[in-house]
Design an enzyme around this catalytic site. Structure first.
Site, PDB file in Angstrom:
ATOM      1  N   ASP A 222      50.714  41.355  43.915  1.00  0.00           N
ATOM      2  CA  ASP A 222      49.265  41.428  43.733  1.00  0.00           C
ATOM      3  C   ASP A 222      48.503  41.091  45.003  1.00  0.00           C
ATOM      4  O   ASP A 222      47.275  41.131  45.010  1.00  0.00           O
ATOM      5  CB  ASP A 222      48.842  40.473  42.607  1.00  0.00           C
ATOM      6  CG  ASP A 222      47.796  41.092  41.707  1.00  0.00           C
ATOM      7  OD1 ASP A 222      47.794  42.334  41.564  1.00  0.00           O
ATOM      8  OD2 ASP A 222      46.976  40.346  41.141  1.00  0.00           O
TER       9      ASP A 222
ATOM     10  N   ASP B   5      48.823  33.303  28.714  1.00  0.00           N
ATOM     11  CA  ASP B   5      50.023  33.291  27.893  1.00  0.00           C
ATOM     12  C   ASP B   5      49.738  32.799  26.475  1.00  0.00           C
ATOM     13  O   ASP B   5      50.175  33.411  25.492  1.00  0.00           O
ATOM     14  CB  ASP B   5      51.101  32.429  28.561  1.00  0.00           C
ATOM     15  CG  ASP B   5      50.555  31.111  29.077  1.00  0.00           C
ATOM     16  OD1 ASP B   5      49.368  30.829  28.847  1.00  0.00           O
ATOM     17  OD2 ASP B   5      51.315  30.356  29.715  1.00  0.00           O
TER      18      ASP B   5
END
Length: 1045
Positions: A345, A746
């Site tokens: 990224d 998450d």
């Protein structure tokens, strides 16, 4: 799975600019499902006929279709009842007797009573079944190449027999025979045929379940539950006593303390009751191999896509990422079913070059690992093990090969170090690739999407000429003005690009610093995900996190043992553990927002003896169900429906789909009802985005690529799905993939899946599946906890808060309590800070939050204290957690609560309500120690001020209280002990924090001491000056002068 996709070089492109550039220089059969008239509802095979030619019927009451092998297995190993009506099976001719059979059964079958293999002649077509423990009997979900569970004979598994020595194999078969004799399934006179014994053993083994649930022993869990109930009752009486007996001389302190205690009681309930049903699970990897890796047949294990995410290679060293990738490439799994996707990224050329070096080194490392079965398969950690590496090694070439491999790895590290050294100084003109082409990611915030396949193409073989797993470098497109959503956005880009290139039905995501410590970890997960009953209801299999490089005493509770070994086991007994961000194997369909398949409801039983008017409703429902059955039969011939977000989605099991228009075309054979259930092209695009190839992959339930795909179109489509504008006006990050809206994506992602009704499983193999690195110095640990707590506060203030979200869904109440605890715990920092301050205030003022204790009050205090101790002891007893780990967790709960959690609450409120994003900067200084030097590394941060202040004022309070008792005589020592107890409770819990401040050399930065002493002194002096508990006089002071006026 190997292909020559992008073998020519790095592929870049931007969908918005309509360009795809190459910078330098297998066909997958879709699953099919056959429709048969009479099939077993347990294993999916034909039921078969009896000796007299009539159709075999297992249950004569409801006629639920079950084949003869499944009937025999259910009577011998199961609950001996029909899956539909729960009526006990009656013994039929040719079946062995089991306990509970009727004695007056007159079938003349004594000759066949102990024949395990008594089955029809066409039994070689039957499939081994897999019974899950939830008692559901449905069609298996997994059919990679037809039906996956076949009958087992000794001839099919010669390879499994050769894995054992003759003595081991004989011993294993003998143990099996003894078990069968105890169950009455074989007679002692039948054991003369060794080959027959082997065949029967393998047949029985393949029929066994792949896993089993192991409840905690009742002798351990029942006393634990009893003590919890007792503690709850004692807590209620204790709070009643505290509320009804205020301390009028210290009313403000009493009121604050009671509010804090009520909140602590609420927090304890949220944490305690989700641990009411803890369980453990055990897997059987040998049975997995027997069932899906039969000799002479294609391997039927499911493909898996691995995801590794990284952002900045200077902060996340490339050598660590390389070790994670190498452990994936060497995993004990079929190479054609493994693909590794690395998300960069940060668009770093350093990581790009490092992966090229890693791919070259993997050509030698992977065959070395598989030849000698070494563990772990990350070279850095394998060569640094302080164990006898010759244990269990018998090949004479091992030592020589190991020395050569270690030398090659050291040369590989030198090359990586050279790349890192070169990357520290960026040229003014930007990075340039080896062929002279400018690196497309020179501007990390404005660059096209990039894709590169290093392995898995034709010609990319290891040094022994064998194929290697696919390794793919991915860097999604970034442009100014677009929201990229950090890690969650990167993970969603990996989901899409992997769906286009490989489309494995399962995905395993790892952080770049978490390597595979157990090469069979994926097989452990497959024991659950490929279970024909449980697997289709699972959204993911979560593994516990284990860490390397932590000091022996684990000063700051980095291992999180209490959470991973106690809380997660408790959740596994409800609806499943929460997703913790790494070490998790996902079901791809669950991430796409589909609902799990609904369990079949048993038809209501009716009785003919009741009047007709009593059964009118039932008869009406039967008519409806008949129509519904006809409808589902028609639908089953063409499509399979699943629900997502309340809408019906059509999922085709086979057939190529390359254009969305094909979804609407070719429906001449469908009736109007089927046409109305199909989604339009526009609805698909709103959900998944404008990619026909990706949408086609979402409709392939068992994974794989559509027939007739060409590699050039897949490359172009892969660049398209990682473009920066692809997610606009879609449901990515809202209902599909990793969910946006919190830095702890998450928790949010797992919560959404559980709300849809999916289940998850907690898998704890004996050898830890994955290991990673954790920040072990105080400042970094506090900032890690701050980020987690901030994410929880963001979820609490969002629409996804478990307190009010999805009450019409399928989330179980105890699971909701657990999720509520994960987002509420940061707010405990406020009462905790107040409660840690009260002891010092009491010591400085001579007041106390509790009036004079009566005998009854003393009983409640003692009972509460003992119940807390017994709860902890019994929890350690059933979980196996050491008392040291439990105590470290208690200490860091206080340390994190008065520092990171408190800052997270205020930072979250400012961010969500006021839009102010505040950051806490960290500056560091070098440590002088080599061994655990980072443990003593000190980094100044604002988070350290409040805990330091608490320690100082409590110490000052202890000194002041003791001095006051000495001055006032013997009578003041009694009340002092209660105050000292609470003050020492605070100091003992903050002791690891104090050690972290002092360091090994007992040197503390001046700024910390200055601020803490200043605040503590000001607080103490102001309090002594004001003293709000002294009565205020408004008139003149009148005293007797002693003179008789």
């Amino acid at each position: 799975m190997a292909s020559n996709t992008m073998a020519g070089g790095l592929v870049t492109g931007s969908n918005t600019r309509n360009e795809v550039n190459v910078l330098h220089g297998d066909e997958q059969r879709p699953p099919t499902r056959q429709s048969v008239s009479k099939v077993c509802r347990v294993c999916g095979d034909e039921i078969g006929y009896k000796e007299d030619g009539t159709l075999f019927v297992a249950c004569h009451l409801c006629g639920f279709p079950v084949c003869r092998p499944c009937y025999d297995y259910e009577r011998s190993e199961g609950n001996q009842c029909c899956p539909q009506c729960n009526t006990r099976y009656k013994r039929q001719k040719g079946c062995p007797r089991v306990a509970g059979d009727e004695e007056n059964f007159d079938a003349d079958d004594s000759d066949d009573e102990f024949q395990i293999k008594s089955r029809p002649d066409d039994s070689d077509k039957h499939h081994a079944i897999n019974h899950s423990e939830n008692g559901d009997y449905n069609h298996p979900q997994w059919h990679p190449t037809g039906s996956f569970a076949g009958s087992v004979t000794g001839k099919d598994f010669e390879g499994d027999r050769e894995a054992y020595t003759s003595a081991e194999w004989k011993e294993r078969v003998e143990k099996w025979k003894v078990r069968q004799e105890k169950k009455g399934l074989v007679s002692k006179d039948d054991g003369n045929n060794d080959q027959g014994d082997d065949d029967e053993y393998l047949l029985a083994e393949a029929r066994q379940p792949l896993w089993r649930k192991i409840p905690i022993s009742s002798s351990k869990i029942n006393p634990y539950r009893i003590v919890i109930v007792i503690r709850l009752v004692v807590l209620a009486f204790f709070l009643r006593f505290r509320i009804l007996t205020p301390a009028y001389d210290a009313y403000p302190l009493w009121l604050i303390s009671v509010i804090c205690e009520i909140w602590f009681a609420f927090s304890w309930i949220l944490d305690q009751f989700p641990k009411w049903f803890p369980i453990t699970r055990e897997t059987y990897l040998d049975r997995l191999s027997l069932r899906f890796e039969r000799e002479g047949e294609p391997n039927k294990l499911a493909p898996v896509d691995f995801y590794v995410s990284t952002v900045d290679p200077l902060k996340e060293p490339p050598i660590i990422t390389a070790n994670t990738v190498l452990s994936i490439l060497a995993v004990d799994y079929p190479v054609d079913k493994v693909s590794c996707y690395v998300s960069d990224d940060g668009a770093s050329m350093l990581l790009f070059d490092s992966l090229a070096e890693t791919a070259e080194f993997a050509r030698r490392w992977v065959p070395f690992c598989k030849k000698y079965s070494i563990e772990p398969r990350a070279p850095e950690f394998y060569f640094n093990q302080k164990i006898d590496y010759l244990k269990d090694k018998v090949l004479p070439t091992f030592v020589k090969d190991r020395r050569a491999m270690k030398r090659e790895y050291e040369e590989f590290k030198v090359r990586i170090n050279a790349l890192v050294s070169k990357a520290t100084k960026k040229p003014e003109e930007g990075w340039v690739m080896q062929d002279g082409t400018p690196w497309p990611g020179n501007n990390t915030r404005d660059h096209p999407g990039m894709l590169q396949v290093y392995l898995g193409s034709e010609g990319a073989l290891d040094v022994e000429g064998k194929e290697l797993p696919r390794l793919v470098y991915v860097s999604r497109e970034k442009r100014p003005g677009y929201q990229h959503h950090k890690k969650a956005g990167a993970m969603n880009a990996l989901v899409r690009v992997s769906a286009v290139l490989t489309n494995a039905p399962f995905m395993l995501n790892l952080d770049c610093d978490h390597y595979i410590n157990n090469s069979k970890a994926v097989r452990e997960a497959m024991c659950f995900l490929m279970d024909p009953q449980l697997g289709k209801k699972l959204c993911y299999v979560q593994f516990p996190q284990r860490f390397d490089g932590i000091d022996r005493h684990d000063r700051y509770a980095n291992r999180n043992i209490v959470f991973f070994d106690i809380n997660m086991k408790g959740l596994d007994g409800i609806q499943g553990p929460v997703y913790v961000g790494t070490g998790c194997v996902f079901n791809r369909q669950a991430l796409y927002g589909y609902d799990p398949p609904a369990s079949e409801k048993r038809p209501k039983m009716t009785c003919d003896c009741l009047p007709s008017w009593c059964c009118c409703c039932c008869s009406g429902s039967r008519k409806k169900s008949k129509k519904k059955g006809e409808r589902s039969l028609l639908g089953g011939l063409y499509t399979k429906k699943k629900k997502m977000g309340g809408k019906s989605y059509v999922r085709k099991g086979s057939g190529s789909m390359f254009d969305l228009e094909e979804i609407e075309e070719g429906l001449e054979g469908y009736d109007e009802l089927e046409k109305s259930s199909l989604m339009s092209q526009k609805n698909f695009e709103k959900r998944f985005g404008q990619s026909p190839v990706f949408i086609a992959s979402t409709l392939m339930e068992n994974g794989g690529l559509p027939e007739g795909t060409n590699q050039a179109s897949l490359v172009k489509e892969a660049i398209h799905v990682i473009s920066c504008g692809y997610e606009e006006k879609t449901e990515w990050g809202k209902e599909i993939g990793w969910i946006y809206g919190s830095v702890t994506e998450d928790i949010l992602t797992g919560f959404k899946m559980h709300c849809r009704g999916w289940k998850s499983v907690y898998c704890m193999p004996k050898r830890p599946a994955f290991k990673g690195s954790a920040p072990i110095n105080l400042s970094d640990r506090l900032h890690q906890v701050l980020r987690w707590a901030l994410g929880s506060v963001e979820i609490f203030l969002s629409r996804h808060c478990p307190l009010w979200y999805a009450y019409g869904g399928k989330l179980k109440w105890l699971e909701r309590l657990a999720y509520t605890n994960t987002i509420v715990y940061p707010f405990t920092s406020i009462p905790l800070l107040a409660y840690c301050t009260i002891p010092a205030v009491c010591l400085l003022t001579g007041k106390f939050i509790i009036p004079t204790l009566t005998n009854l009050a003393s009983v409640w205090f003692l009972a509460l204290f003992l119940s807390i101790i017994f709860t902890g002891v019994l929890e350690l007893r059933w979980s196996g957690v050491s008392i040291e780990d439990w105590w470290r967790n208690e200490q860091f709960w206080v340390i994190g609560g008065v520092s990171a959690h408190l800052f997270a609450v205020f930072q979250g409120l400012l961010k969500v309500l006021a839009g102010v994003d505040t950051n806490f900067t960290v500056t560091s200084k070098q440590a002088d120690d080599d061994d655990f030097g980072e443990l003593y590394l000190f980094k100044w941060t604002t988070l350290l001020i409040i805990p330091t202040t608490l320690i100082i004022i409590n110490m000052v309070g202890v000194v002041a209280g003791i001095s006051d008792a000495i001055n006032n005589g013997y009578g003041s020592w009694g009340p002092l002990f209660g105050k000292l107890f609470f003050a020492f409770w605070v100091i003992v819990h903050l002791y690891p924090f104090l050690k972290g401040l002092m360091g090994r050399q007992n040197r503390t930065p001046t700024i910390v001491v200055l601020w803490s002493v200043l605040l503590a002194s000001i607080f103490s002096l102001v309090w002594v000056r004001i003293d709000p508990f002294l009565p205020k006089q408004t008139g003149p002071v009148l005293k007797q002068c002693g003179v008789d006026c």
